[in-house]
Design a protein around this motif. Structure first.
Motif, PDB file in Angstrom:
ATOM      1  N   MET A 112     -17.653  18.854  16.513  1.00 24.79           N
ATOM      2  CA  MET A 112     -16.877  17.853  15.793  1.00 24.79           C
ATOM      3  C   MET A 112     -15.563  17.577  16.527  1.00 24.79           C
ATOM      4  SD  MET A 112     -15.570  17.925  11.803  1.00 24.79           S
ATOM      5  CE  MET A 112     -14.734  19.504  12.026  1.00 24.79           C
ATOM      6  N   GLN A 113     -15.334  16.319  16.898  1.00 26.00           N
ATOM      7  CA  GLN A 113     -14.112  15.939  17.589  1.00 26.00           C
ATOM      8  C   GLN A 113     -12.940  15.892  16.606  1.00 26.00           C
ATOM      9  OE1 GLN A 113     -14.076  11.946  19.282  1.00 26.00           O
ATOM     10  NE2 GLN A 113     -12.726  12.563  20.945  1.00 26.00           N
ATOM     11  N   PHE A 114     -11.761  16.234  17.088  1.00 27.84           N
ATOM     12  CA  PHE A 114     -10.569  16.260  16.238  1.00 27.84           C
ATOM     13  C   PHE A 114      -9.495  15.342  16.820  1.00 27.84           C
ATOM     14  CE2 PHE A 114      -6.809  18.997  14.617  1.00 27.84           C
ATOM     15  CZ  PHE A 114      -6.663  18.170  13.514  1.00 27.84           C
ATOM     16  N   ILE A 115      -9.130  14.312  16.051  1.00 26.49           N
ATOM     17  CA  ILE A 115      -8.158  13.317  16.498  1.00 26.49           C
ATOM     18  C   ILE A 115      -6.971  13.317  15.538  1.00 26.49           C
ATOM     19  CG2 ILE A 115      -7.764  10.852  16.943  1.00 26.49           C
ATOM     20  CD1 ILE A 115     -10.823  10.663  17.447  1.00 26.49           C
ATOM     21  N   ALA A 116      -5.760  13.372  16.074  1.00 24.97           N
ATOM     22  CA  ALA A 116      -4.553  13.380  15.248  1.00 24.97           C
ATOM     23  C   ALA A 116      -3.771  12.084  15.443  1.00 24.97           C
ATOM     24  CB  ALA A 116      -3.671  14.570  15.609  1.00 24.97           C
ATOM     25  N   VAL A 117      -3.391  11.472  14.314  1.00 21.22           N
ATOM     26  CA  VAL A 117      -2.633  10.216  14.343  1.00 21.22           C
ATOM     27  C   VAL A 117      -1.360  10.421  13.528  1.00 21.22           C
ATOM     28  CG1 VAL A 117      -2.700   7.734  13.940  1.00 21.22           C
ATOM     29  CG2 VAL A 117      -4.846   8.965  14.403  1.00 21.22           C
ATOM     30  N   PRO A 118      -0.240  10.791  14.162  1.00 19.54           N
ATOM     31  CA  PRO A 118       0.999  11.041  13.409  1.00 19.54           C
ATOM     32  C   PRO A 118       1.623   9.755  12.880  1.00 19.54           C
ATOM     33  CG  PRO A 118       1.417  11.193  15.767  1.00 19.54           C
ATOM     34  CD  PRO A 118      -0.076  11.037  15.608  1.00 19.54           C
ATOM     35  N   THR A 119       2.155   9.825  11.663  1.00 20.66           N
ATOM     36  CA  THR A 119       2.843   8.678  11.063  1.00 20.66           C
ATOM     37  C   THR A 119       4.334   8.949  10.877  1.00 20.66           C
ATOM     38  OG1 THR A 119       2.310   9.448   8.834  1.00 20.66           O
ATOM     39  CG2 THR A 119       0.762   7.908   9.862  1.00 20.66           C
ATOM     40  N   THR A 120       4.792  10.082  11.396  1.00 15.80           N
ATOM     41  CA  THR A 120       6.220  10.377  11.476  1.00 15.80           C
ATOM     42  C   THR A 120       6.505  10.890  12.879  1.00 15.80           C
ATOM     43  OG1 THR A 120       5.949  12.663  10.704  1.00 15.80           O
ATOM     44  CG2 THR A 120       6.427  10.978   9.038  1.00 15.80           C
ATOM     45  N   SER A 121       7.736  10.733  13.310  1.00 18.00           N
ATOM     46  CA  SER A 121       8.121  11.206  14.645  1.00 18.00           C
ATOM     47  C   SER A 121       8.928  12.480  14.479  1.00 18.00           C
ATOM     48  CB  SER A 121       8.947  10.135  15.365  1.00 18.00           C
ATOM     49  OG  SER A 121       8.242   8.919  15.435  1.00 18.00           O
ATOM     50  N   GLY A 122       8.228  13.593  14.331  1.00 17.63           N
ATOM     51  CA  GLY A 122       8.951  14.823  14.041  1.00 17.63           C
ATOM     52  C   GLY A 122       8.255  16.105  14.407  1.00 17.63           C
ATOM     53  N   THR A 123       7.078  16.338  13.865  1.00 21.11           N
ATOM     54  CA  THR A 123       6.485  17.676  13.986  1.00 21.11           C
ATOM     55  C   THR A 123       5.888  17.964  15.359  1.00 21.11           C
ATOM     56  OG1 THR A 123       4.280  17.005  13.242  1.00 21.11           O
ATOM     57  CG2 THR A 123       5.886  17.578  11.534  1.00 21.11           C
ATOM     58  N   GLY A 124       5.386  16.946  16.041  1.00 24.05           N
ATOM     59  CA  GLY A 124       4.684  17.182  17.302  1.00 24.05           C
ATOM     60  C   GLY A 124       3.364  17.890  17.088  1.00 24.05           C
ATOM     61  N   SER A 125       2.935  17.968  15.821  1.00 19.14           N
ATOM     62  CA  SER A 125       1.736  18.727  15.482  1.00 19.14           C
ATOM     63  C   SER A 125       0.481  18.198  16.167  1.00 19.14           C
ATOM     64  CB  SER A 125       1.547  18.721  13.960  1.00 19.14           C
ATOM     65  OG  SER A 125       0.537  19.608  13.563  1.00 19.14           O
ATOM     66  N   GLU A 126       0.532  16.953  16.608  1.00 12.21           N
ATOM     67  CA  GLU A 126      -0.638  16.338  17.235  1.00 12.21           C
ATOM     68  C   GLU A 126      -0.992  16.957  18.585  1.00 12.21           C
ATOM     69  OE1 GLU A 126       2.967  13.991  18.596  1.00 12.21           O
ATOM     70  OE2 GLU A 126       2.239  14.807  16.685  1.00 12.21           O
ATOM     71  N   VAL A 127      -0.096  17.798  19.135  1.00 15.25           N
ATOM     72  CA  VAL A 127      -0.379  18.401  20.445  1.00 15.25           C
ATOM     73  C   VAL A 127      -0.152  19.910  20.450  1.00 15.25           C
ATOM     74  CG1 VAL A 127       0.031  16.345  21.856  1.00 15.25           C
ATOM     75  CG2 VAL A 127       1.969  17.773  21.174  1.00 15.25           C
ATOM     76  N   THR A 128      -0.014  20.520  19.280  1.00 14.71           N
ATOM     77  CA  THR A 128       0.319  21.943  19.266  1.00 14.71           C
ATOM     78  C   THR A 128      -0.775  22.816  18.667  1.00 14.71           C
ATOM     79  OG1 THR A 128       1.345  22.045  17.059  1.00 14.71           O
ATOM     80  CG2 THR A 128       2.723  21.266  18.880  1.00 14.71           C
ATOM     81  N   SER A 129      -0.631  24.100  18.934  1.00 14.10           N
ATOM     82  CA  SER A 129      -1.562  25.095  18.399  1.00 14.10           C
ATOM     83  C   SER A 129      -1.023  25.704  17.113  1.00 14.10           C
ATOM     84  CB  SER A 129      -1.780  26.209  19.434  1.00 14.10           C
ATOM     85  OG  SER A 129      -0.543  26.802  19.795  1.00 14.10           O
ATOM     86  N   PHE A 130       0.009  25.074  16.541  1.00 12.18           N
ATOM     87  CA  PHE A 130       0.653  25.582  15.324  1.00 12.18           C
ATOM     88  C   PHE A 130       0.219  24.777  14.096  1.00 12.18           C
ATOM     89  CE2 PHE A 130       3.330  26.921  18.737  1.00 12.18           C
ATOM     90  CZ  PHE A 130       3.999  28.062  18.329  1.00 12.18           C
ATOM     91  N   ALA A 131       0.126  25.462  12.980  1.00  8.53           N
ATOM     92  CA  ALA A 131      -0.028  24.813  11.679  1.00  8.53           C
ATOM     93  C   ALA A 131       0.669  25.707  10.663  1.00  8.53           C
ATOM     94  CB  ALA A 131      -1.499  24.635  11.308  1.00  8.53           C
ATOM     95  N   VAL A 132       1.211  25.109   9.619  1.00  8.63           N
ATOM     96  CA  VAL A 132       1.916  25.887   8.593  1.00  8.63           C
ATOM     97  C   VAL A 132       1.238  25.654   7.247  1.00  8.63           C
ATOM     98  CG1 VAL A 132       4.099  26.315   7.415  1.00  8.63           C
ATOM     99  CG2 VAL A 132       4.095  25.717   9.844  1.00  8.63           C
ATOM    100  N   ILE A 133       0.756  26.732   6.654  1.00  7.69           N
ATOM    101  CA  ILE A 133       0.096  26.684   5.348  1.00  7.69           C
ATOM    102  C   ILE A 133       0.913  27.522   4.370  1.00  7.69           C
ATOM    103  CG2 ILE A 133      -2.029  27.182   4.083  1.00  7.69           C
ATOM    104  CD1 ILE A 133      -2.294  24.930   6.114  1.00  7.69           C
ATOM    105  N   THR A 134       0.995  27.076   3.127  1.00 10.48           N
ATOM    106  CA  THR A 134       1.864  27.720   2.143  1.00 10.48           C
ATOM    107  C   THR A 134       1.082  28.556   1.126  1.00 10.48           C
ATOM    108  OG1 THR A 134       3.457  25.904   2.317  1.00 10.48           O
ATOM    109  CG2 THR A 134       3.593  27.284   0.345  1.00 10.48           C
ATOM    110  N   ASP A 135       1.608  29.746   0.858  1.00  5.55           N
ATOM    111  CA  ASP A 135       1.127  30.558  -0.256  1.00  5.55           C
ATOM    112  C   ASP A 135       2.081  30.263  -1.407  1.00  5.55           C
ATOM    113  OD1 ASP A 135       0.716  32.555  -2.186  1.00  5.55           O
ATOM    114  OD2 ASP A 135       0.003  33.974  -0.676  1.00  5.55           O
ATOM    115  N   LYS A 136       1.662  29.407  -2.341  1.00  5.31           N
ATOM    116  CA  LYS A 136       2.558  28.946  -3.402  1.00  5.31           C
ATOM    117  C   LYS A 136       2.920  30.077  -4.366  1.00  5.31           C
ATOM    118  CE  LYS A 136       1.947  24.154  -2.982  1.00  5.31           C
ATOM    119  NZ  LYS A 136       2.884  23.094  -3.216  1.00  5.31           N
TER     120      LYS A 136
END
Length: 376
Positions: A112-136
């Motif tokens: 499965m191909q993975f494509i990222a389309v950012p709609t804000t200019s901030g996180t850079g998440s579209e090119v990183t190996s990082f993700a942040v998930i919350t334990d509420k």
């Protein structure tokens, strides 16, 4: 020995979304937030896809919880798509990263191909190996770090950030600056990550205020979109530091927007990392010398490293003031009582955060507590 490689194909500039025409004969799973659907902005994505060939998962919320990821994985496995397209800010792309990873593993969707389309200019998440998930339940943000999370393709379409409100432009733009500066002084920094960070910083100081002041300044929008991506690549190579370690925990406990928290912290973290103890060259840390290089890059150098670092901090503060950003947590409608209540757990959490491992100066509980005190 170090390596430099880019997994993600980056397509940037106006009409970058035309790349989606390559997916017209495939089944697409789109991960986004409710606003993208309600506002009709998602049509800018789906217009390139064949009718009936896509499914939209629009349950994304800020600070995405693990429960949301589990739900998304179930829908992906049931749909069996050829590609996943994440559309949105950091929350949408981070959620999609986690959903993509577990779907590939559990659902045997390795191709499965993975494509990222950012709609804000901030996180850079579209090119990183990082993700942040919350334990509420615990009120903690967990950074996930793995190369398997890196998108295959990033589409940087400046038209998608044209309507972002000025306050969000400010928050996300300062997130870009924080990414670049933390990567620049990281203990893992290299010539390659430095080059990307320097360019990102230069673009921020040249274009962020313009982007904040006018939604019609498409040159500024495009340049800040590029800066976000460049900073993302830089910190993906070099990692981050104390600023993000504290910000993750303030976000989890006090729910201040991430970019805004980073901005509030940045002047104080630069001061801490510089650790200038005297007036002679032997008194200057490597981080202080690098901050001084950044000051020179943006045209605010001083006669000494000490003055250059001070001028850099002043320039950052001035930029925040011109964008009407808060400089204290209490200006974000957080009570002093709540800050005091969570101060210890925020400090303890910061010291356990993975980002702190590459900070140029070792921080203890008292150091973090002092920084929190300064921004309260």
């Amino acid at each position: 020995m170090n390596t430099f490689e880019l997994k993600t194909k980056v397509i940037f500039g106006r009409e970058a979304l035309q790349y989606l025409q390559n997916l017209v004969q495939k089944k697409i799973f789109i991960v986004t937030d409710p606003y993208m659907v309600k506002s009709g902005m998602i049509d800018s994505i789906t217009k390139y896809l064949a009718e009936g060939s896509f499914q939209i998962f629009s349950d994304i919320v800020p600070d995405p919880p693990m429960e949301l990821v589990v739900k998304g994985v179930g829908e992906v496995i049931a749909y069996q798509p050829d590609a996943m397209v994440a559309v949105g800010g950091g929350s949408a792309i981070d959620s999609a990263k986690a959903i993509m990873h577990f779907s590939r593993e559990i659902g045997e969707l390795e191709k499965m191909q993975f494509i990222a389309v950012p709609t804000t200019s901030g996180t850079g998440s579209e090119v990183t190996s990082f993700a942040v998930i919350t334990d509420k339940q615990k009120g903690v943000k967990y950074p996930l770090v793995s190369d398997v999370l890196i998108p295959d393709v990033a589409l940087l379409e400046p038209e998608l950030v044209k309507t972002v409100p000025p306050a969000i432009v400010a928050d996300t733009g300062m997130d870009v600056l924080t990414h670049a500066l933390e990567a620049y002084v990281s203990t893992k920094a290299t010539d390659f990550s430095d080059a990307l960070a320097e360019k990102a910083v230069a673009l921020v100081f040249q274009y962020l205020l313009r982007s904040y002041e006018s939604s019609e300044d498409m040159e500024a929008k495009e340049k800040m979109h590029n800066a976000s991506c460049l900073a993302g690549i830089s910190f993906n190579l070099a990692s981050l530091g104390l600023n993000h370690a504290i910000a993750h925990n303030i976000g989890g406990k006090l729910h201040v927007p991430h970019g805004r928290t980073n901005a509030i912290l940045l002047p104080h973290v630069i001061e801490f990392n510089s650790n200038i103890t005297g007036f002679t060259p032997k008194d200057y840390s490597e981080a202080a010398i690098k901050y001084a290089k950044i000051a020179k890059l943006i045209g605010v150098t001083g006669s000494t490293v000490r003055l250059s670092v001070k001028n850099l901090i002043n320039e950052i503060t001035k930029l925040m003031q011109r964008m009407k950003m808060p400089t204290k947590l209490t200006e974000c409608k957080i009570s002093t009582e709540d800050i005091l209540k969570e101060k210890k757990s925020i400090a303890e959490g910061a010291l356990k955060d993975a980002c702190i491992l590459t900070n140029p100066r070792v921080a203890g509980i008292s150091d973090v507590s002092e920084i929190i005190h300064k921004i309260s």
